[in-house]
Design an enzyme around this catalytic site. Structure first.
Site, PDB file in Angstrom:
ATOM      1  N   TRP A   1      58.203  53.788  27.054  1.00 13.59           N
ATOM      2  CA  TRP A   1      58.357  54.972  27.353  1.00 13.59           C
ATOM      3  C   TRP A   1      59.161  55.306  28.286  1.00 13.59           C
ATOM      4  CZ3 TRP A   1      52.782  57.884  26.159  1.00 13.59           C
ATOM      5  CH2 TRP A   1      52.772  57.914  25.522  1.00 13.59           C
TER       6      TRP A   1
ATOM      7  N   GLU B   1      67.763  57.351  42.840  1.00 19.25           N
ATOM      8  CA  GLU B   1      66.810  57.826  42.766  1.00 19.25           C
ATOM      9  C   GLU B   1      65.744  58.187  43.976  1.00 19.25           C
ATOM     10  OE1 GLU B   1      64.233  56.476  39.273  1.00 19.25           O
ATOM     11  OE2 GLU B   1      65.384  56.549  38.060  1.00 19.25           O
TER      12      GLU B   1
ATOM     13  N   GLY C   1      53.962  44.761  26.784  1.00 16.43           N
ATOM     14  CA  GLY C   1      54.536  45.495  27.172  1.00 16.43           C
ATOM     15  C   GLY C   1      55.915  44.221  27.892  1.00 16.43           C
TER      16      GLY C   1
ATOM     17  N   GLU D   1      52.473  44.990  35.689  1.00 20.75           N
ATOM     18  CA  GLU D   1      51.696  46.638  36.485  1.00 20.75           C
ATOM     19  C   GLU D   1      50.084  46.154  36.493  1.00 20.75           C
ATOM     20  OE1 GLU D   1      52.140  50.832  34.699  1.00 20.75           O
ATOM     21  OE2 GLU D   1      50.201  51.367  36.375  1.00 20.75           O
TER      22      GLU D   1
ATOM     23  N   ARG E   1      58.029  59.067  46.304  1.00 23.50           N
ATOM     24  CA  ARG E   1      56.918  59.925  45.559  1.00 23.50           C
ATOM     25  C   ARG E   1      55.941  60.827  46.306  1.00 23.50           C
ATOM     26  NH1 ARG E   1      57.630  56.309  39.759  1.00 23.50           N
ATOM     27  NH2 ARG E   1      60.176  57.467  40.024  1.00 23.50           N
TER      28      ARG E   1
ATOM     29  N   SER F   1      59.292  48.960  38.781  1.00 26.85           N
ATOM     30  CA  SER F   1      58.015  48.221  37.872  1.00 26.85           C
ATOM     31  C   SER F   1      58.634  47.489  36.695  1.00 26.85           C
ATOM     32  CB  SER F   1      57.443  49.031  37.432  1.00 26.85           C
ATOM     33  OG  SER F   1      57.456  50.384  37.091  1.00 26.85           O
TER      34      SER F   1
ATOM     35  N   ARG G   1      55.371  51.991  45.228  1.00 27.17           N
ATOM     36  CA  ARG G   1      55.972  51.479  44.605  1.00 27.17           C
ATOM     37  C   ARG G   1      57.821  52.703  44.754  1.00 27.17           C
ATOM     38  NH1 ARG G   1      57.890  52.108  38.448  1.00 27.17           N
ATOM     39  NH2 ARG G   1      57.199  54.601  38.724  1.00 27.17           N
TER      40      ARG G   1
ATOM     41  N   HIS H   1      50.703  57.965  37.279  1.00 26.58           N
ATOM     42  CA  HIS H   1      51.542  57.475  36.830  1.00 26.58           C
ATOM     43  C   HIS H   1      51.792  56.146  37.281  1.00 26.58           C
ATOM     44  CE1 HIS H   1      55.367  57.368  35.185  1.00 26.58           C
ATOM     45  NE2 HIS H   1      56.105  56.670  36.512  1.00 26.58           N
TER      46      HIS H   1
ATOM     47  N   ALA I   1      56.626  42.925  30.484  1.00 21.39           N
ATOM     48  CA  ALA I   1      55.578  41.521  30.686  1.00 21.39           C
ATOM     49  C   ALA I   1      55.721  40.630  29.615  1.00 21.39           C
ATOM     50  CB  ALA I   1      54.880  42.207  31.830  1.00 21.39           C
TER      51      ALA I   1
ATOM     52  N   HIS J   1      52.956  60.840  39.591  1.00 26.06           N
ATOM     53  CA  HIS J   1      54.080  61.219  39.510  1.00 26.06           C
ATOM     54  C   HIS J   1      54.164  62.251  39.494  1.00 26.06           C
ATOM     55  CE1 HIS J   1      58.135  61.615  38.231  1.00 26.06           C
ATOM     56  NE2 HIS J   1      58.645  60.748  37.474  1.00 26.06           N
TER      57      HIS J   1
ATOM     58  N   ASP K   1      42.188  48.170  30.801  1.00 30.91           N
ATOM     59  CA  ASP K   1      41.096  46.572  30.045  1.00 30.91           C
ATOM     60  C   ASP K   1      41.632  45.980  30.886  1.00 30.91           C
ATOM     61  OD1 ASP K   1      41.009  48.789  28.815  1.00 30.91           O
ATOM     62  OD2 ASP K   1      41.719  47.673  26.896  1.00 30.91           O
TER      63      ASP K   1
HETATM   64  C1  LIG Z   1      56.245  57.836  30.636  1.00 30.92           C
HETATM   65  C2  LIG Z   1      56.392  56.731  31.533  1.00 30.92           C
HETATM   66  C3  LIG Z   1      58.018  56.795  32.760  1.00 30.92           C
HETATM   67  C4  LIG Z   1      57.915  55.528  33.051  1.00 30.92           C
HETATM   68  N1  LIG Z   1      59.697  55.302  33.338  1.00 30.92           N
HETATM   69  C5  LIG Z   1      59.641  54.312  34.239  1.00 30.92           C
HETATM   70  C6  LIG Z   1      60.868  53.612  34.287  1.00 30.92           C
HETATM   71  O1  LIG Z   1      62.175  54.974  34.407  1.00 30.92           O
HETATM   72  N2  LIG Z   1      61.341  52.484  35.645  1.00 30.92           N
HETATM   73  C7  LIG Z   1      60.528  51.572  35.596  1.00 30.92           C
HETATM   74  O2  LIG Z   1      60.385  51.096  36.414  1.00 30.92           O
HETATM   75  N3  LIG Z   1      58.749  51.818  35.688  1.00 30.92           N
HETATM   76  C8  LIG Z   1      59.263  53.097  34.877  1.00 30.92           C
HETATM   77  N4  LIG Z   1      57.621  53.419  34.053  1.00 30.92           N
HETATM   78  C9  LIG Z   1      56.645  52.285  35.026  1.00 30.92           C
HETATM   79  C10 LIG Z   1      56.159  51.426  33.213  1.00 30.92           C
HETATM   80  O3  LIG Z   1      56.825  51.810  32.768  1.00 30.92           O
HETATM   81  C11 LIG Z   1      55.253  50.122  33.550  1.00 30.92           C
HETATM   82  O4  LIG Z   1      54.809  49.764  34.981  1.00 30.92           O
HETATM   83  C12 LIG Z   1      55.241  48.618  32.875  1.00 30.92           C
HETATM   84  O5  LIG Z   1      56.205  49.347  31.954  1.00 30.92           O
HETATM   85  C13 LIG Z   1      54.476  48.256  32.593  1.00 30.92           C
HETATM   86  O6  LIG Z   1      54.696  47.282  32.030  1.00 30.92           O
HETATM   87  P1  LIG Z   1      53.937  46.167  31.395  1.00 30.92           P
HETATM   88  O7  LIG Z   1      54.476  44.873  30.649  1.00 30.92           O
HETATM   89  O8  LIG Z   1      53.131  45.375  32.773  1.00 30.92           O
HETATM   90  O9  LIG Z   1      52.331  46.623  30.340  1.00 30.92           O
HETATM   91  P2  LIG Z   1      52.271  47.482  29.288  1.00 30.92           P
HETATM   92  O10 LIG Z   1      54.227  48.471  29.605  1.00 30.92           O
HETATM   93  O11 LIG Z   1      52.091  49.232  29.790  1.00 30.92           O
HETATM   94  O12 LIG Z   1      51.954  47.093  28.240  1.00 30.92           O
HETATM   95  C14 LIG Z   1      50.714  47.054  27.677  1.00 30.92           C
HETATM   96  C15 LIG Z   1      50.591  46.122  26.398  1.00 30.92           C
HETATM   97  O13 LIG Z   1      48.961  45.808  26.427  1.00 30.92           O
HETATM   98  C16 LIG Z   1      48.730  46.145  25.468  1.00 30.92           C
HETATM   99  N5  LIG Z   1      47.216  46.284  25.883  1.00 30.92           N
HETATM  100  C17 LIG Z   1      46.584  47.142  26.830  1.00 30.92           C
HETATM  101  N6  LIG Z   1      44.926  46.411  26.885  1.00 30.92           N
HETATM  102  C18 LIG Z   1      45.116  45.667  26.030  1.00 30.92           C
HETATM  103  C19 LIG Z   1      43.831  44.586  25.225  1.00 30.92           C
HETATM  104  N7  LIG Z   1      42.266  44.773  25.534  1.00 30.92           N
HETATM  105  N8  LIG Z   1      44.006  44.153  24.578  1.00 30.92           N
HETATM  106  C20 LIG Z   1      45.063  43.450  24.235  1.00 30.92           C
HETATM  107  N9  LIG Z   1      46.497  44.358  24.230  1.00 30.92           N
HETATM  108  C21 LIG Z   1      46.681  45.513  25.032  1.00 30.92           C
HETATM  109  C22 LIG Z   1      49.132  47.572  25.308  1.00 30.92           C
HETATM  110  O14 LIG Z   1      48.935  47.616  24.063  1.00 30.92           O
HETATM  111  C23 LIG Z   1      50.490  46.817  25.388  1.00 30.92           C
HETATM  112  O15 LIG Z   1      50.855  46.665  24.486  1.00 30.92           O
HETATM  113  C24 LIG Z   1      57.386  54.251  33.657  1.00 30.92           C
HETATM  114  C25 LIG Z   1      56.048  54.759  32.953  1.00 30.92           C
HETATM  115  C26 LIG Z   1      55.408  55.645  32.522  1.00 30.92           C
HETATM  116  C27 LIG Z   1      54.183  55.737  31.870  1.00 30.92           C
END
Ligand SMILES: Cc1cc2nc3c(=O)[nH]c(=O)nc-3n(C[C@H](O)[C@H](O)[C@H](O)COP(=O)(O)OP(=O)(O)OC[C@H]3O[C@@H](n4cnc5c(N)ncnc54)[C@H](O)[C@@H]3O)c2cc1C
Length: 497
Positions: free
Chosen positions: A45, A114, A13, A355, A277, A371, A366, A331, A15, A230, A209
Site C-alpha cells: 500500500w 517530503e 511485506g 516495521e 509529522r 521504512s 520516523r 500510521h 521485509a 499520519h 502479532d
Molecule cells: C497506507 C500506507 C502508506 C505507506 N507509505 C509509505 C511510503 O511511501 N514509504 C515508506 O517508506 N513507508 C510507507 N509506509 C510504511 C511502510 O509501508 C511499512 O512500514 C512497511 O511496508 C512495513 O513492511 P513490513 O514488511 O515490515 O510489513 P508489512 O508490509 O505490513 O507486511 C506484514 C506481513 O506480515 C503478515 N503477518 C502479520 N501477522 C502475521 C501472522 N500472525 N502470521 C503470518 N503472517 C502475518 C501480513 O499478512 C503481511 O504479509 C506506508 C504504510 C501505509 C499503511
C-alpha cells in the site's frame, strides 16, 4: 528424525520478501508464511516512495543527518549509518531486478521532496503506487523461484522452541487446521500495530502479532510508545482503514486549512506543511473545527497521484475541485522487537525485520519514506546472517495430533476489539496524559477479563495494547511521536542520547 534446512519467514511485506530473495541468491531456500494473501501488507500500500541518497549532490551523511534529526535524539547513529550507506545498493539491486522507478525525461531517477528531508530524495514507482510495484516485482521473482515455498493463509499463532532456541512456528490454516513448521531460524516480518487503533492507515492484517509472539517467547521489546500518526488520512466516518493522502501531496504544494479557511501551519512552524509529522499531526488534531487539505493548486494532480485520485473518486471527491477532509491516523510503529544491526533479537533463533523490529533507526520519530528502505536494508542483513545456520533436526512431527483452531471465540469478541480500538485512539493517541493512560490501562484490563482464553487473537491484541499504554505511561516527557500534555517538554537528560 526429520531435518529442516529452510528458515521460516513470517510475513510477506517488503521485509519478508526481501529476506527470502536474498537467501535464495545466497543459495538457501526458505518458507514464507503469511496470514492472508500475498497482496495483504502495508508494503503493497505504500504510496509516497523510498528515501535514498542517490540524487546529485546528496550523500548518505546528509540522509543520516535528517534521519537523526527526526529521531529526536533517540536514533542509534550506527543503525542510521547502516541504513543510509547500504540503502543505495539495495535500490540499485531493485533496479537490476526490474523494479520500474519513475524517471525524468533524461532517463534518470526522479526525486521528490517530503517532510523533514532537506533535499528531494524520495523515489517513486507508478506515481503513488511505489509499494504495489515493489511487492509485485518481488512476488513475481519469488513465485518463480523453486527454492522459496510461499504459504498463504498461514497465521502464525505461536513460536516453538527446540533445545532452548526458537526453531519453529505453530500455524493456523484457513480451514482451521493447525500445523507445526520447523527451521534453523524464524524471522518475524509481521509489520505494524495500526489495527489496535480506531483510525489507522494500516491494513487489516496489522494487528501487532509479531510483538505478541516475541513477548510470549521472552524476547525484548522497546520504545513501544513511539507511534507515528499520519497527519493527513482522509476523514470519513466508519471507513477502516482510513485512506491515506501521502505526504508527497504536501510536498507538491497542497496546504492545510481549518474550518475557517485559515492556513494554520504557517503560524506554527517555519516549515509549515512540511514540518515533521508529529508537529503536523498535533496541529491537525487541534485545528479549529477540523482540518482540510487544499490541493487545488497542485499542478497535474491526477497524473502525479493516480492512485490517490482514484481513491478520492470512490468517495465522490476530486482534488482539483474539493477541499479534502483530513484527520491524524495511526500510521507507523517506531519501536518494536529489539534487534541488533543484523536483526538478531534477544532470543536465540529468532530474528526480526521491517516495521515489527526496533533496529534503532527511527528513535522517537520516523523520517518520511525511511521504512521501506529500512525493510530492505535490515532484511538483507538478516538473510546474510542466517544463511549459514545449520539445519535443525526434529524428533517427531505432531501435525496429526494437533486439534483444529476454533475461530468462533474471536469472532464473538469483535465488540471487545472495537472497544479496545476506541480506548486506544481516545487515550493513547496523538496526545496522552497520565490520566488518559491510566484510564486506558483500566479499560484494557477490564476488556481482558471479559475475553475468554480461547479468543487468543483478541487476547494478543489486548496484550500489545496494554504494553503500548504502559510504555507511554512510563515515558514522562514529550518527544517525537509521543506527546504528553502533562509533560510537554523533552527530558534534558536523554536529549542527544
Ligand atoms: C497506507 C500506507 C502508506 C505507506 N507509505 C509509505 C511510503 O511511501 N514509504 C515508506 O517508506 N513507508 C510507507 N509506509 C510504511 C511502510 O509501508 C511499512 O512500514 C512497511 O511496508 C512495513 O513492511 P513490513 O514488511 O515490515 O510489513 P508489512 O508490509 O505490513 O507486511 C506484514 C506481513 O506480515 C503478515 N503477518 C502479520 N501477522 C502475521 C501472522 N500472525 N502470521 C503470518 N503472517 C502475518 C501480513 O499478512 C503481511 O504479509 C506506508 C504504510 C501505509 C499503511
Amino acid at each position: 528424525m526429520t531435518s529442516h534446512a529452510a528458515p521460516l519467514i513470517v510475513g510477506a511485506g517488503i521485509a519478508g520478501l526481501w529476506t527470502a530473495w536474498r537467501l535464495s541468491v545466497e543459495g538457501r531456500g526458505s518458507v514464507v508464511l503469511t496470514k492472508c494473501a500475498l497482496s495483504d501488507s502495508a508494503s503493497a500500500w505504500a504510496q509516497g516512495g523510498i528515501a535514498v541518497a542517490l540524487s546529485p549532490g546528496d550523500s548518505p551523511a546528509e540522509h543520516a543527518a535528517d534521519t537523526m534529526a527526526a529521531g529526536r535524539g533517540l536514533s542509534d547513529p550506527e543503525a542510521v549509518r547502516v541504513l543510509t550507506t547500504e540503502g543505495p545498493d539495495r535500490i540499485r539491486e531493485l533496479l537490476a531486478l526490474g523494479a520500474r522507478f519513475d524517471v525524468a525525461t533524461d532517463g534518470r531517477l526522479r526525486f521528490g521532496l517530503e517532510a523533514a528531508h532537506t533535499r528531494p530524495r524520495i523515489i517513486h514507482a507508478g506515481g503513488d503506487r511505489t509499494g504495489a510495484v515493489l511487492v509485485s516485482t518481488l512476488v513475481e521473482i519469488i513465485r518463480a523461484d523453486p527454492a522459496v515455498e510461499i504459504v498463504e493463509y498461514a497465521e502464525v499463532r505461536e513460536l516453538l522452541e527446540l533445545d532452548g532456541r526458537i526453531a519453529g512456528v505453530r500455524i493456523v490454516r484457513r480451514n482451521g487446521r493447525v500445523e507445526e513448521r520447523w527451521g534453523p531460524a524464524v524471522v518475524l516480518a509481521t509489520g505494524g500495530v495500526g489495527q489496535l487503533f480506531e483510525t489507522t492507515t494500516n491494513p487489516l492484517v496489522a494487528t501487532g502479532d509479531g510483538w505478541a509472539l516475541a513477548y510470549h517467547a521472552g524476547a525484548e521489546l522497546r520504545d513501544l510508545e513511539f507511534l507515528q500518526f499520519h497527519p493527513t488520512a482522509l476523514r470519513l466516518p466508519g471507513v477502516n482503514p482510513a485512506p491515506l493522502i501521502s505526504e508527497a501531496v504536501r510536498g507538491a504544494g497542497a496546504v492545510l486549512v481549518d474550518a475557517g479557511g485559515r492556513r494554520f501551519m504557517v503560524e506554527l512552524d517555519p516549515r509549515a506543511e512540511l514540518a515533521p509529522r508529529d508537529v503536523v499531526a498535533r496541529a491537525v488534531a487541534d485545528a479549529e473545527g477540523g482540518a482540510w487539505l487544499d490541493a487545488r493548486e497542485v499542478p497535474d494532480f491526477a497524473a502525479t497521484f493516480p492512485g490517490i485520485t482514484a481513491m478520492l473518486a470512490t468517495h465522490g471527491l476530486d482534488a482539483s475541485r474539493d477541499l479534502l477532509p483530513v484527520a491524524p491516523a495511526l500510521h507507523y510503529a517506531m519501536g518494536g522487537i529489539s534487534t541488533d544491526l543484523d536483526g538478531r533479537t534477544t532470543r536465540t533463533g529468532l530474528w526480526a525485520a521491517g516495521e515489527v523490529a526496533s533496529t534503532g533507526v527511527h528513535g522517537a520519530n520516523r523520517l518520511a519514506s525511511n521504512s521501506l528502505l529500512e525493510g530492505l536494508v535490515f532484511a538483507d542483513r538478516v538473510a546474510r546472517e542466517i544463511v549459514g545456520e545449520p539445519p535443525v533436526t526434529v524428533a517427531a512431527e505432531e501435525r496429526e495430533s494437533l486439534s483444529p483452531d476454533d475461530p468462533a471465540p474471536d469472532r464473538a469478541a469483535e465488540p471487545v476489539r472495537a472497544e479496545m480500538r476506541r480506548v486506544m485512539s481516545a487515550n493513547v493517541g496523538v496526545v496522552r496524559s497520565e490520566e488518559s493512560l491510566r484510564e486506558a490501562e483500566r479499560e484494557l484490563l477490564r476488556l481482558k477479563s471479559a475475553t475468554p482464553r480461547q479468543a487468543w487473537r483478541t487476547a494478543n491484541q489486548l496484550l500489545v495494547a496494554r504494553l503500548i499504554a504502559r510504555a507511554a505511561l512510563e515515558r514522562r516527557e514529550t518527544r517525537g511521536g509521543h506527546a504528553r500534555t502533562d509533560f510537554p517538554e523533552p527530558l534534558p537528560t536523554t536529549e542527544g542520547a
